[in-house]
Design a protein around this motif. Structure first.
Motif, mmCIF file in Angstrom:
data_model
loop_
_atom_site.group_PDB
_atom_site.id
_atom_site.type_symbol
_atom_site.label_atom_id
_atom_site.label_comp_id
_atom_site.label_asym_id
_atom_site.label_seq_id
_atom_site.Cartn_x
_atom_site.Cartn_y
_atom_site.Cartn_z
ATOM 1 N N SER A 1 27.237 -60.605 16.577
ATOM 2 C CA SER A 1 26.980 -60.859 15.156
ATOM 3 C C SER A 1 28.191 -60.524 14.306
ATOM 4 C CB SER A 1 25.772 -60.039 14.683
ATOM 5 O OG SER A 1 24.576 -60.519 15.248
ATOM 6 N N GLU A 2 28.841 -59.402 14.603
ATOM 7 C CA GLU A 2 29.994 -58.987 13.805
ATOM 8 C C GLU A 2 31.171 -59.937 14.019
ATOM 9 O OE1 GLU A 2 28.610 -57.100 12.051
ATOM 10 O OE2 GLU A 2 27.465 -55.569 13.112
ATOM 11 N N MET A 3 31.319 -60.451 15.249
ATOM 12 C CA MET A 3 32.386 -61.413 15.519
ATOM 13 C C MET A 3 32.161 -62.699 14.734
ATOM 14 S SD MET A 3 35.108 -61.078 17.425
ATOM 15 C CE MET A 3 36.244 -61.922 16.318
ATOM 16 N N HIS A 4 30.912 -63.074 14.576
ATOM 17 C CA HIS A 4 30.582 -64.245 13.763
ATOM 18 C C HIS A 4 30.972 -64.020 12.307
ATOM 19 C CE1 HIS A 4 28.314 -67.419 15.983
ATOM 20 N NE2 HIS A 4 28.326 -66.482 16.920
ATOM 21 N N HIS A 5 30.763 -62.804 11.796
ATOM 22 C CA HIS A 5 31.146 -62.508 10.409
ATOM 23 C C HIS A 5 32.654 -62.678 10.214
ATOM 24 C CE1 HIS A 5 27.240 -61.328 9.158
ATOM 25 N NE2 HIS A 5 27.181 -60.230 9.875
ATOM 26 N N ILE A 6 33.434 -62.114 11.126
ATOM 27 C CA ILE A 6 34.888 -62.202 11.012
ATOM 28 C C ILE A 6 35.344 -63.656 11.102
ATOM 29 C CG2 ILE A 6 37.052 -61.727 12.252
ATOM 30 C CD1 ILE A 6 36.063 -58.907 12.763
ATOM 31 N N CYS A 7 34.825 -64.386 12.077
ATOM 32 C CA CYS A 7 35.265 -65.778 12.263
ATOM 33 C C CYS A 7 34.821 -66.673 11.115
ATOM 34 C CB CYS A 7 34.749 -66.316 13.595
ATOM 35 S SG CYS A 7 35.583 -65.603 15.033
ATOM 36 N N LYS A 8 33.629 -66.451 10.612
ATOM 37 C CA LYS A 8 33.143 -67.264 9.498
ATOM 38 C C LYS A 8 33.997 -67.040 8.255
ATOM 39 C CE LYS A 8 29.133 -68.064 6.514
ATOM 40 N NZ LYS A 8 27.719 -67.663 6.199
ATOM 41 N N GLN A 9 34.259 -65.779 7.934
ATOM 42 C CA GLN A 9 34.995 -65.485 6.715
ATOM 43 C C GLN A 9 36.491 -65.747 6.860
ATOM 44 O OE1 GLN A 9 33.879 -62.128 4.370
ATOM 45 N NE2 GLN A 9 31.823 -62.022 5.232
ATOM 46 N N SER A 10 36.994 -65.763 8.095
ATOM 47 C CA SER A 10 38.407 -66.079 8.329
ATOM 48 C C SER A 10 38.606 -67.554 8.653
ATOM 49 C CB SER A 10 38.955 -65.228 9.486
ATOM 50 O OG SER A 10 38.888 -63.847 9.203
ATOM 51 N N ASP A 11 37.499 -68.290 8.809
ATOM 52 C CA ASP A 11 37.546 -69.700 9.204
ATOM 53 C C ASP A 11 38.319 -69.869 10.502
ATOM 54 O OD1 ASP A 11 37.063 -72.436 9.067
ATOM 55 O OD2 ASP A 11 38.869 -72.849 7.897
ATOM 56 N N LYS A 12 37.885 -69.138 11.525
ATOM 57 C CA LYS A 12 38.528 -69.164 12.835
ATOM 58 C C LYS A 12 37.489 -69.195 13.953
ATOM 59 C CE LYS A 12 42.789 -68.758 11.309
ATOM 60 N NZ LYS A 12 42.438 -69.040 9.896
ATOM 61 N N GLY A 13 37.956 -69.420 15.166
ATOM 62 C CA GLY A 13 37.139 -69.289 16.357
ATOM 63 C C GLY A 13 37.633 -68.107 17.177
ATOM 64 N N CYS A 14 37.065 -67.900 18.355
ATOM 65 C CA CYS A 14 37.536 -66.784 19.193
ATOM 66 C C CYS A 14 37.161 -67.018 20.648
ATOM 67 C CB CYS A 14 36.949 -65.457 18.700
ATOM 68 S SG CYS A 14 35.178 -65.280 19.027
ATOM 69 N N ARG A 15 37.847 -66.298 21.502
ATOM 70 C CA ARG A 15 37.507 -66.209 22.911
ATOM 71 C C ARG A 15 37.361 -64.726 23.233
ATOM 72 N NH1 ARG A 15 36.840 -70.582 21.952
ATOM 73 N NH2 ARG A 15 37.232 -72.500 23.113
ATOM 74 N N ILE A 16 36.154 -64.331 23.688
ATOM 75 C CA ILE A 16 35.883 -62.958 24.102
ATOM 76 C C ILE A 16 35.654 -62.968 25.606
ATOM 77 C CG2 ILE A 16 34.359 -60.957 23.845
ATOM 78 C CD1 ILE A 16 35.983 -61.629 21.339
ATOM 79 N N PHE A 17 36.327 -62.081 26.331
ATOM 80 C CA PHE A 17 36.285 -62.079 27.793
ATOM 81 C C PHE A 17 35.321 -61.005 28.296
ATOM 82 C CE2 PHE A 17 40.167 -64.126 26.575
ATOM 83 C CZ PHE A 17 40.311 -65.161 27.492
ATOM 84 N N GLU A 18 34.329 -61.458 29.035
ATOM 85 C CA GLU A 18 33.308 -60.554 29.555
ATOM 86 C C GLU A 18 33.921 -59.405 30.353
ATOM 87 O OE1 GLU A 18 29.164 -60.832 32.167
ATOM 88 O OE2 GLU A 18 30.770 -62.294 32.492
ATOM 89 N N LYS A 19 34.949 -59.704 31.157
ATOM 90 C CA LYS A 19 35.523 -58.686 32.043
ATOM 91 C C LYS A 19 36.223 -57.561 31.278
ATOM 92 C CE LYS A 19 39.805 -61.333 32.788
ATOM 93 N NZ LYS A 19 40.653 -61.996 33.816
ATOM 94 N N PHE A 20 36.530 -57.799 29.992
ATOM 95 C CA PHE A 20 37.219 -56.774 29.214
ATOM 96 C C PHE A 20 36.277 -55.951 28.325
ATOM 97 C CE2 PHE A 20 41.046 -59.819 29.388
ATOM 98 C CZ PHE A 20 41.505 -59.222 30.560
ATOM 99 N N LEU A 21 34.985 -56.283 28.288
ATOM 100 C CA LEU A 21 34.050 -55.542 27.439
ATOM 101 C C LEU A 21 33.933 -54.104 27.942
ATOM 102 C CD1 LEU A 21 31.163 -58.166 27.001
ATOM 103 C CD2 LEU A 21 32.951 -57.556 25.336
ATOM 104 N N PRO A 22 34.173 -53.110 27.092
ATOM 105 C CA PRO A 22 34.088 -51.708 27.519
ATOM 106 C C PRO A 22 32.636 -51.242 27.608
ATOM 107 C CG PRO A 22 34.690 -51.820 25.202
ATOM 108 C CD PRO A 22 34.597 -53.237 25.679
ATOM 109 N N ILE A 23 32.193 -50.917 28.804
ATOM 110 C CA ILE A 23 30.802 -50.522 29.034
ATOM 111 C C ILE A 23 30.784 -49.221 29.827
ATOM 112 C CG2 ILE A 23 28.621 -51.165 30.123
ATOM 113 C CD1 ILE A 23 29.447 -54.107 29.704
#
Length: 365
Positions: free
Chosen positions: A261-283
């Motif tokens: 949800s937060e990534m959507h806020h940044i991309c919407k307000q910046s008018d951009k897209g993104c690529r998020i990599f599952e293998k890099f998510l800190p868990i």
């Protein structure tokens, strides 16, 4: 129209779309973590959060001291997410007759602990009665230099997407608390049913004794998850590290409703897209174990769980070496052109639409 059809942010957009700014001192209104007000050349940050019993917290397993601590921290987090320094808070509480003075003393002890950690003053508020449960509203006031403020709309193509800490632990802590709550209620219900059917005096006394005995939940090996849910920490320390390293994020937001949800806020307000990599998510390890125990997908929990209150931010690609060397920060993706959309790249290289499936305060309540 039912409010749930719009959702929290759709409702905010609907109610505020025609609001016009009348004062030159208002530099930023609705649409970011804080409003920005300028007085005599100083940028003042203002943010408000409301916490409702039965929606944001359950007093079955949240004590008032921890609730006070968390209530303050979630507000301080908004100021840090703007690159600011929190200075004061006001506290408003609506409470029912079931609360005692000692309960409010515990709540304020938690508030003071959070405020003392970051040198924040409690400067006022309001108290009133409630017919429906405990309601808490806190306003935090902070400050920042104009050049230090970090908005959501500054992400640039090729920027790196970074996150502090780890993801999903707070959500797993909530699932654990809810599970143990249900175990407790089921045990109580079972004993109460047996009491109704028992005529033998000795058996009846034994059952009543069992009902009165303190029941202990099973949190062994999962203490970190409980801490992440009950003892929220605002990540002002990460902001300090970034400044010390000479890194200036181009956009930033705190993770309250889930990374997706937060990534959507940044991309919407910046008018951009993104690529998020599952293998890099800190868990964290405990998060992964708990997700497996509950038969839940750990990546889904990390993306959509919410209440992590970590910082999600973007930085120029030239800062990569500094970011990779920074403890407590993980590079998880990059910003793209808007037409490429928001995608999650799985471990096997497939791309999926990253949907905003985090907590919706209007749709999930």
């Amino acid at each position: 129209m039912d409010i749930s059809k719009l959702g929290e942010f759709g409702l905010i957009d609907h109610l505020t779309k025609d609001i016009k700014i009348n004062n030159e001192s208002t530099k930023k209104s609705v649409g970011d973590d804080c409003a920005v007000i300028r007085y005599d050349g100083t940028e003042t940050l203002v943010t408000t959060d409301m916490l409702m019993e039965g929606v944001h917290f359950d007093l079955t397993y949240v004590d008032l001291k921890h609730l006070g601590y968390k209530s303050a921290m979630v507000n301080l987090s908004d100021v840090f997410a703007m690159g600011g320094t929190p200075r004061q808070i006001t506290v408003s509480i609506a409470l029912s007759k079931r609360f005692q003075v000692e309960d409010l003393e515990d709540f304020y002890e938690g508030l003071r602990m959070a405020c003392d950690k970051w040198g924040v003053d409690i400067i006022g508020g309001d108290t009133t009665s409630s017919m429906t449960g405990l309601a808490i509203s806190i306003t935090c006031i902070g400050e920042a230099k104009k050049e230090d403020i970090i908005y959501r709309n500054g992400a640039k193509e090729t920027d790196l997407v970074c996150v502090s800490g780890d993801l999903g632990a707070a959500y797993m802590g909530l699932q654990l608390l809810e599970r143990e709550k249900m175990v407790y209620y089921n045990q109580v219900k079972d004993i109460q049913e047996k009491i109704k059917k028992t005529t033998d005096a000795k058996q009846l006394e034994a059952l009543k004794q069992r009902l009165n005995e303190a029941w202990q939940p099973d949190f062994a090996g999962k203490e970190y998850l409980i801490q992440r849910q009950l003892q929220t920490e605002a990540r002002g320390d990460i902001l300090i590290k970034l400044r010390e390293a000479g890194i200036n994020p181009t956009s930033m937001i705190d993770i309250s409703d889930g990374l997706s949800s937060e990534m959507h806020h940044i991309c919407k307000q910046s008018d951009k897209g993104c690529r998020i990599f599952e293998k890099f998510l800190p868990i964290d390890y405990q998060t992964a174990i708990m997700a497996e125990e509950l038969n839940m997908n750990v990546t889904t929990c990390a993306l959509n769980g919410g209440e992590d209150y970590e910082l999600l931010f973007t930085c120029p690609i030239g800062d990569n070496d500094k970011l990779q060397a920074m403890e407590g920060v993980k590079v998880i993706g990059h910003i793209t052109k808007p037409e490429l959309g928001l995608k999650l790249v799985s471990r096997d290289g497939n791309e999926f639409d990253m949907l905003a499936q985090g907590w919706n305060h209007m749709g999930n309540s």
